[in-house]
Design a protein around this motif. Structure first.
Motif, PDB file in Angstrom:
ATOM      1  N   SER A 153       8.396  35.894  17.587  1.00 49.26           N
ATOM      2  CA  SER A 153       7.653  35.830  18.851  1.00 49.26           C
ATOM      3  C   SER A 153       7.209  37.228  19.234  1.00 49.26           C
ATOM      4  CB  SER A 153       8.526  35.257  19.970  1.00 49.26           C
ATOM      5  OG  SER A 153       7.846  35.328  21.220  1.00 49.26           O
ATOM      6  N   GLY A 154       5.946  37.328  19.618  1.00 50.12           N
ATOM      7  CA  GLY A 154       5.442  38.546  20.231  1.00 50.12           C
ATOM      8  C   GLY A 154       5.590  38.460  21.735  1.00 50.12           C
ATOM      9  N   GLU A 155       4.996  39.422  22.443  1.00 48.34           N
ATOM     10  CA  GLU A 155       5.204  39.539  23.885  1.00 48.34           C
ATOM     11  C   GLU A 155       4.191  38.728  24.692  1.00 48.34           C
ATOM     12  OE1 GLU A 155       2.569  43.174  22.990  1.00 48.34           O
ATOM     13  OE2 GLU A 155       3.953  41.840  21.946  1.00 48.34           O
ATOM     14  N   ALA A 156       4.013  37.484  24.300  1.00 51.96           N
ATOM     15  CA  ALA A 156       3.130  36.576  25.037  1.00 51.96           C
ATOM     16  C   ALA A 156       3.617  35.154  24.823  1.00 51.96           C
ATOM     17  CB  ALA A 156       1.684  36.705  24.572  1.00 51.96           C
ATOM     18  N   PRO A 157       3.624  34.336  25.855  1.00 48.01           N
ATOM     19  CA  PRO A 157       3.997  32.936  25.668  1.00 48.01           C
ATOM     20  C   PRO A 157       2.971  32.233  24.799  1.00 48.01           C
ATOM     21  CG  PRO A 157       3.131  33.291  27.878  1.00 48.01           C
ATOM     22  CD  PRO A 157       3.287  34.643  27.257  1.00 48.01           C
ATOM     23  N   GLU A 158       3.436  31.233  24.038  1.00 43.28           N
ATOM     24  CA  GLU A 158       2.539  30.523  23.136  1.00 43.28           C
ATOM     25  C   GLU A 158       2.073  29.215  23.759  1.00 43.28           C
ATOM     26  OE1 GLU A 158       5.087  30.482  19.714  1.00 43.28           O
ATOM     27  OE2 GLU A 158       4.132  32.277  18.907  1.00 43.28           O
ATOM     28  N   GLY A 159       1.008  28.665  23.190  1.00 43.81           N
ATOM     29  CA  GLY A 159       0.494  27.399  23.670  1.00 43.81           C
ATOM     30  C   GLY A 159      -0.326  27.492  24.941  1.00 43.81           C
ATOM     31  N   ARG A 160      -0.824  28.693  25.260  1.00 50.32           N
ATOM     32  CA  ARG A 160      -1.611  28.897  26.484  1.00 50.32           C
ATOM     33  C   ARG A 160      -3.112  28.972  26.222  1.00 50.32           C
ATOM     34  NH1 ARG A 160       1.679  31.137  30.569  1.00 50.32           N
ATOM     35  NH2 ARG A 160       3.756  30.207  30.380  1.00 50.32           N
ATOM     36  N   GLY A 161      -3.540  28.677  25.011  1.00 50.04           N
ATOM     37  CA  GLY A 161      -4.961  28.717  24.697  1.00 50.04           C
ATOM     38  C   GLY A 161      -5.395  30.012  24.044  1.00 50.04           C
ATOM     39  N   ASN A 162      -4.803  31.126  24.451  1.00 53.64           N
ATOM     40  CA  ASN A 162      -5.041  32.414  23.801  1.00 53.64           C
ATOM     41  C   ASN A 162      -3.872  33.328  24.100  1.00 53.64           C
ATOM     42  OD1 ASN A 162      -5.610  34.391  26.105  1.00 53.64           O
ATOM     43  ND2 ASN A 162      -7.119  32.796  26.552  1.00 53.64           N
ATOM     44  N   TYR A 163      -3.804  34.444  23.404  1.00 50.02           N
ATOM     45  CA  TYR A 163      -2.731  35.408  23.622  1.00 50.02           C
ATOM     46  C   TYR A 163      -3.119  36.462  24.667  1.00 50.02           C
ATOM     47  CZ  TYR A 163      -0.275  33.592  19.511  1.00 50.02           C
ATOM     48  OH  TYR A 163       0.392  32.785  18.626  1.00 50.02           O
ATOM     49  N   ARG A 164      -4.328  37.001  24.540  1.00 48.44           N
ATOM     50  CA  ARG A 164      -4.707  38.180  25.309  1.00 48.44           C
ATOM     51  C   ARG A 164      -4.490  38.022  26.812  1.00 48.44           C
ATOM     52  NH1 ARG A 164      -7.456  42.891  24.999  1.00 48.44           N
ATOM     53  NH2 ARG A 164      -8.591  43.540  26.860  1.00 48.44           N
ATOM     54  N   ASP A 165      -4.833  36.878  27.360  1.00 51.20           N
ATOM     55  CA  ASP A 165      -4.733  36.687  28.806  1.00 51.20           C
ATOM     56  C   ASP A 165      -3.294  36.585  29.300  1.00 51.20           C
ATOM     57  OD1 ASP A 165      -7.470  36.716  28.990  1.00 51.20           O
ATOM     58  OD2 ASP A 165      -7.684  34.525  29.037  1.00 51.20           O
ATOM     59  N   HIS A 166      -2.341  36.536  28.363  1.00 49.16           N
ATOM     60  CA  HIS A 166      -0.944  36.320  28.761  1.00 49.16           C
ATOM     61  C   HIS A 166       0.009  37.375  28.203  1.00 49.16           C
ATOM     62  CE1 HIS A 166      -2.317  32.398  30.165  1.00 49.16           C
ATOM     63  NE2 HIS A 166      -2.947  32.279  29.010  1.00 49.16           N
TER      64      HIS A 166
END
Length: 248
Positions: free
Chosen positions: A142-155
């Motif tokens: 896991s990187g520093e963003a929650p998954e399953g939100r449509g994209n990574y950058r915004d989170h």
């Protein structure tokens, strides 16, 4: 977090996104075996070698439960999606991915120095029958963003902040995610046999307070000078509790 059985593989998994699950654990009567390649093996050839190894062990291909990949450089969001669609094609043929739910735990990171020329396998895991097996598990990267939100950058946590304070905040999120995934399977840091960290940034300012004190380095810590697989992510971890490992 939903934990689902994958009976034909002898394991259960934490439901994740279409390209991978958040983690796997062997069911009673089975144990996870990890196999590391001496050098990265390109994806297509890697799948062939995995098929031979799993079959030679007398196990169905559905016993394949986790893998660790190495890629040339971080993907764009669109590039990552395109790669994942290629990757899951083999899992569909192996009757592992049903087009919606993927039980395979995965890490995919990018060496900053001497990367492979194409996406490749570093290691993989499968289950084998063992009546006296200790519990075993593999937690996906896991990187520093929650998954399953449509994209990574915004989170992304502390987007663009690679200061010591920014990297610390990223590490806190990732450590928490490791704990959340392990907890869903009934495990914690005390059960780990290995923890792996992937970043090109200095971890020493928070190594003792954020990693060691919470038990994340109880079996030591392997720091790979790698980047996470998507542009703008800076910090990733995975961990496992596996008693049988070998190198081929």
């Amino acid at each position: 977090m939903s934990v689902l059985p994958f009976k034909s593989g002898g394991y259960r998994f934490v439901e994740g996104v279409f390209q991978y699950s958040a983690g796997v654990a062997a069911e009673p009567g089975y144990r996870i075996v990890r196999v590391q390649f001496r050098a990265p093996v390109p994806l297509e050839e890697g799948f062939r070698r995995i098929e031979r190894i799993v079959t030679a062990a007398g196990r169905p291909l559905t016993a394949f439960c986790a893998c660790e990949l190495r890629s040339p450089a971080p993907f764009t969001e669109a590039g990552f999606t395109a790669f994942n669609k290629i990757y899951v094609g083999t899992l569909e043929r192996w009757n592992i991915f049903d087009g919606k739910t993927n039980p395979i735990a995965r890490s995919n990171v990018c060496p900053a120095i001497a990367p492979p020329p194409e996406p490749s396998f570093h290691a993989f895991s499968y289950t084998e029958a063992a009546t006296d097996a200790e519990p075993s598990f593999v937690i996906a990267g896991s990187g520093e963003a929650p998954e399953g939100r449509g994209n990574y950058r915004d989170h992304i946590v502390s987007l663009g902040d690679v200061s010591p304070a920014g990297i610390r905040e990223k590490a806190r999120f990732v450590l928490g995610e490791m704990e959340r995934r392990m907890g869903a399977l009934g495990f914690g840091w005390k059960d780990t046999t290995a923890a792996q960290l992937y970043t090109i940034h200095d971890i020493h300012p928070f190594l003792a307070d954020e990693i060691v004190r919470r038990g994340a380095a109880r079996a030591g810590l392997t720091w790979h000078y790698n980047r996470p697989p998507v542009v703008d992510l800076e910090y990733e971890m995975d961990c496992r509790g596996v008693s049988v490992e070998r190198v081929v």
